[in-house]
Scaffold this motif. Structure first.
Motif, short mmCIF file in Angstrom:
data_model
loop_
_atom_site.label_atom_id
_atom_site.label_comp_id
_atom_site.label_asym_id
_atom_site.label_seq_id
_atom_site.Cartn_x
_atom_site.Cartn_y
_atom_site.Cartn_z
N VAL A 1 0.84 -1.19 0.00
CA VAL A 1 0.00 0.00 0.00
C VAL A 1 0.88 1.24 0.00
CG1 VAL A 1 -2.01 -1.06 1.13
CG2 VAL A 1 -0.21 -0.02 2.53
N TYR A 2 0.35 2.30 -0.57
CA TYR A 2 1.03 3.60 -0.55
C TYR A 2 0.84 4.19 0.84
CZ TYR A 2 1.69 8.59 -1.32
OH TYR A 2 2.10 9.90 -1.23
N VAL A 3 1.92 4.74 1.42
CA VAL A 3 1.83 5.35 2.74
C VAL A 3 1.86 6.87 2.64
CG1 VAL A 3 2.84 5.51 5.05
CG2 VAL A 3 2.90 3.33 3.82
N GLU A 4 2.97 7.42 2.13
CA GLU A 4 3.11 8.87 2.08
C GLU A 4 4.36 9.26 1.31
OE1 GLU A 4 3.47 9.98 6.19
OE2 GLU A 4 5.23 8.74 6.47
N PRO A 5 4.44 10.54 0.92
CA PRO A 5 5.68 11.02 0.33
C PRO A 5 6.72 11.19 1.43
CG PRO A 5 4.04 12.78 0.37
CD PRO A 5 3.39 11.54 0.89
N ILE A 6 7.98 10.98 1.08
CA ILE A 6 9.05 11.20 2.04
C ILE A 6 10.04 12.19 1.44
CG2 ILE A 6 8.81 8.98 3.22
CD1 ILE A 6 11.14 7.92 1.57
N SER A 7 10.82 12.81 2.29
CA SER A 7 11.78 13.79 1.77
C SER A 7 13.10 13.11 1.47
CB SER A 7 11.97 14.94 2.76
OG SER A 7 12.40 14.44 4.00
N GLY A 8 13.45 13.09 0.20
CA GLY A 8 14.74 12.53 -0.20
C GLY A 8 14.75 11.02 -0.31
N TRP A 9 15.81 10.56 -0.86
CA TRP A 9 16.03 9.12 -1.06
C TRP A 9 16.68 8.56 0.19
CZ3 TRP A 9 14.04 5.95 -4.46
CH2 TRP A 9 14.59 4.69 -4.61
N PRO A 10 16.14 7.47 0.73
CA PRO A 10 16.72 6.91 1.98
C PRO A 10 18.12 6.35 1.79
CG PRO A 10 14.96 5.51 1.15
CD PRO A 10 15.04 6.70 0.23
#
Length: 128
Positions: free
Chosen positions: A119-128
C-alpha cells in the motif's frame, strides 16, 4: 474509459488490458511497490477512486471524492525503486496538463506491506 488495446497510462508500453487493468479490475494485486505505483498512476488517470482507497494505507488515506480526480495525467516516469521485505521506496515523476500546458510533479514515495499487500503510505523527503 480506456480501451483494452490502448497503451497503459503508466507508461509501461504494454496494452492496458495486460498491465494495470489487471489490478484496477481486481483480477490481481501488485506484488511490488513499483507495480503498485504504476497501477495507482493509472487509477488517478482513469478516475478509479475505489482502487486508490484500497491501495492507500488506512492511517494516511485522505477523504477522497470524485472531484479530486479531475487532473489530466499524461505520463509517468519511474526514476528508481528500492524494494524491501516490509517497506519500499519509489521515486517518480508524473506529468499532467493544466491550461493545455504540461507540468510535472516529482515525489519519493513510501510503500509498506499491510495485511500482506503493498500500500502507498506517504511522500518522504529525499532518497533513503
Amino acid at each position: 474509459m480506456i480501451q483494452p488495446n490502448t497503451q497503459c497510462p503508466c507508461s509501461s508500453g504494454k496494452p492496458f488490458a495486460d498491465c494495470c487493468d489487471l489490478y484496477l479490475s481486481g483480477k490481481a494485486y501488485p506484488n511490488s511497490a513499483e507495480i503498485l505505483m504504476r497501477s495507482r498512476f493509472s487509477a488517478f488517470s482513469t478516475g478509479n477512486l475505489p482502487y486508490l482507497r484500497k491501495s492507500w494505507h488506512p492511517d494516511t488515506c485522505p477523504e477522497l471524492v470524485a472531484g479530486d480526480l479531475q487532473t489530466q495525467w499524461t505520463r509517468l516516469e519511474v526514476i528508481r525503486s528500492k524494494q524491501g521485505l516490509k517497506k519500499s521506496v519509489v521515486e517518480f515523476r508524473a506529468w499532467y496538463l493544466e491550461n493545455d500546458i504540461e507540468h510535472s510533479m516529482h515525489e519519493v514515495s513510501l510503500f509498506k506491506l499491510y495485511r500482506k499487500r503493498w500500500v502507498y503510505v506517504e511522500p518522504i523527503s529525499g532518497w533513503p
